[in-house]
Design a protein around this motif. Structure first.
Motif, PDB file in Angstrom:
ATOM      1  N   LYS A 196     -23.927  27.415 -37.140  1.00  0.00           N
ATOM      2  CA  LYS A 196     -23.855  26.035 -37.293  1.00  0.00           C
ATOM      3  C   LYS A 196     -25.195  25.170 -37.104  1.00  0.00           C
ATOM      4  O   LYS A 196     -25.381  24.340 -37.897  1.00  0.00           O
ATOM      5  CB  LYS A 196     -22.886  25.788 -36.097  1.00  0.00           C
ATOM      6  CG  LYS A 196     -21.303  26.045 -36.186  1.00  0.00           C
ATOM      7  CD  LYS A 196     -20.607  25.484 -34.812  1.00  0.00           C
ATOM      8  CE  LYS A 196     -19.082  26.016 -35.225  1.00  0.00           C
ATOM      9  NZ  LYS A 196     -18.232  25.620 -34.257  1.00  0.00           N
ATOM     10  N   ARG A 227     -15.000  26.134 -42.957  1.00  0.00           N
ATOM     11  CA  ARG A 227     -14.040  25.783 -41.886  1.00  0.00           C
ATOM     12  C   ARG A 227     -14.234  24.377 -41.522  1.00  0.00           C
ATOM     13  O   ARG A 227     -13.622  23.447 -40.913  1.00  0.00           O
ATOM     14  CB  ARG A 227     -14.239  26.774 -40.700  1.00  0.00           C
ATOM     15  CG  ARG A 227     -13.639  28.231 -41.029  1.00  0.00           C
ATOM     16  CD  ARG A 227     -14.034  29.363 -39.978  1.00  0.00           C
ATOM     17  NE  ARG A 227     -13.223  30.529 -39.998  1.00  0.00           N
ATOM     18  CZ  ARG A 227     -13.568  31.321 -40.907  1.00  0.00           C
ATOM     19  NH1 ARG A 227     -14.541  31.181 -41.818  1.00  0.00           N
ATOM     20  NH2 ARG A 227     -12.999  32.466 -40.882  1.00  0.00           N
ATOM     21  N   GLN A 228     -15.554  23.973 -41.642  1.00  0.00           N
ATOM     22  CA  GLN A 228     -15.917  22.668 -41.507  1.00  0.00           C
ATOM     23  C   GLN A 228     -15.601  21.434 -42.496  1.00  0.00           C
ATOM     24  O   GLN A 228     -16.030  20.626 -42.418  1.00  0.00           O
ATOM     25  CB  GLN A 228     -17.403  22.544 -41.199  1.00  0.00           C
ATOM     26  CG  GLN A 228     -18.121  23.193 -40.001  1.00  0.00           C
ATOM     27  CD  GLN A 228     -19.456  22.931 -39.707  1.00  0.00           C
ATOM     28  OE1 GLN A 228     -20.301  22.788 -41.035  1.00  0.00           O
ATOM     29  NE2 GLN A 228     -20.183  23.366 -38.780  1.00  0.00           N
ATOM     30  N   SER A 230     -17.015  21.207 -45.221  1.00  0.00           N
ATOM     31  CA  SER A 230     -18.000  20.783 -45.939  1.00  0.00           C
ATOM     32  C   SER A 230     -18.195  21.033 -47.439  1.00  0.00           C
ATOM     33  O   SER A 230     -17.754  21.724 -48.093  1.00  0.00           O
ATOM     34  CB  SER A 230     -19.035  21.474 -45.203  1.00  0.00           C
ATOM     35  OG  SER A 230     -20.502  21.068 -45.979  1.00  0.00           O
TER      36      SER A 230
END
Length: 244
Positions: A196, A227-228, A230
């Protein structure tokens, strides 16, 4: 020049486009490339887990597949370094020693052997370069920032030859992503936090893509990015250098 193409097992299974891009790039540069079809895992997972003695058959198969080439080129710093440091056979080790001296990571080969000075590739995006630990600290593909020495990066030099590509600056350009092979399993929380942090540095500097010479590190970062939710994507450096 006769080159054997060494494709790591995880690239073969999950990222075949990286293998194809590597092959096409080398052929575009006039290299005579061969792909031994019976190649399998190089044995690095066993060695990382403390069971290197169980990789004897992997070593013998690797030697059988790659004996006779002028160079053995791979789009993976970690797998290349494993072969350089750990390929051995019991008894007569001469064949393994010959292999160890000829295996090279892709950007290392392009810079030091082919001595690429220009490329016709084009990639119109902002790109952040992740310099993986194995390539940087093991293969000397880039200088470590903790050393008082002249900075260099073979991957960065190649990326600067790509038309339309904007290579962004990072606050900590050689920080580990946290993947570390089996480390991401045994120390999941630490691994994810490191990933991260690595991603945050790229996002802060407006990267469209994160690239590197190790798809294993990029796979780790890609999982966190997904998962983010992005918009930032990962792409292996071979795919950029081969982009037209």
């Amino acid at each position: 020049m006769k080159v054997g193409l060494f494709i790591p097992c995880y690239v073969d299974q999950f990222y075949p486009k990286v293998a194809i891009a590597t092959l096409e790039l080398l052929e575009r540069l006039g290299i005579d490339v061969y792909y031994p079809v019976n190649q399998t895992c190089c044995g690095q997972p066993m060695a990382n887990a403390g069971f290197e003695h169980l990789s004897d058959k992997n070593n013998k198969l690797f030697i059988h597949n790659f004996t006779g080439f002028d160079y053995i080129v791979s789009p993976s710093g970690s797998c290349s370094l494993h072969i350089k440091d750990h390929l051995h056979t019991r008894g007569d080790d001469s064949a393994a020693a010959a292999i160890r001296s000829r295996v090279m990571e892709l950007t290392e080969f392009l810079t030091d052997v082919v001595q690429v000075r220009s490329l016709t590739s084009r990639f119109h995006f902002k790109v952040g370069l992740h310099q993986s630990c194995h390539g940087q600290r093991g293969l000397a593909i880039a200088q470590m920032s903790e050393l008082v020495a002249k900075p260099f990066s073979k991957s960065e030099s190649l990326l600067k030859m790509v038309g339309g590509l904007e290579l962004i600056s990072l606050d900590r350009k050689d920080e580990c992503c946290g993947f570390g092979g089996t480390f991401c399993i045994s120390e999941e929380a630490v691994s994810v936090k490191m990933g991260k942090d690595r991603i945050a540095d790229h996002i802060q500097h407006d990267a469209d893509f994160i690239t590197g010479s190790d798809m294993s590190c990029l796979m780790h970062l890609d999982g966190i990015l997904r998962r983010q939710k992005s918009k930032v994507r990962v792409v292996h450096i071979a795919e950029i250098l081969n982009a037209q």
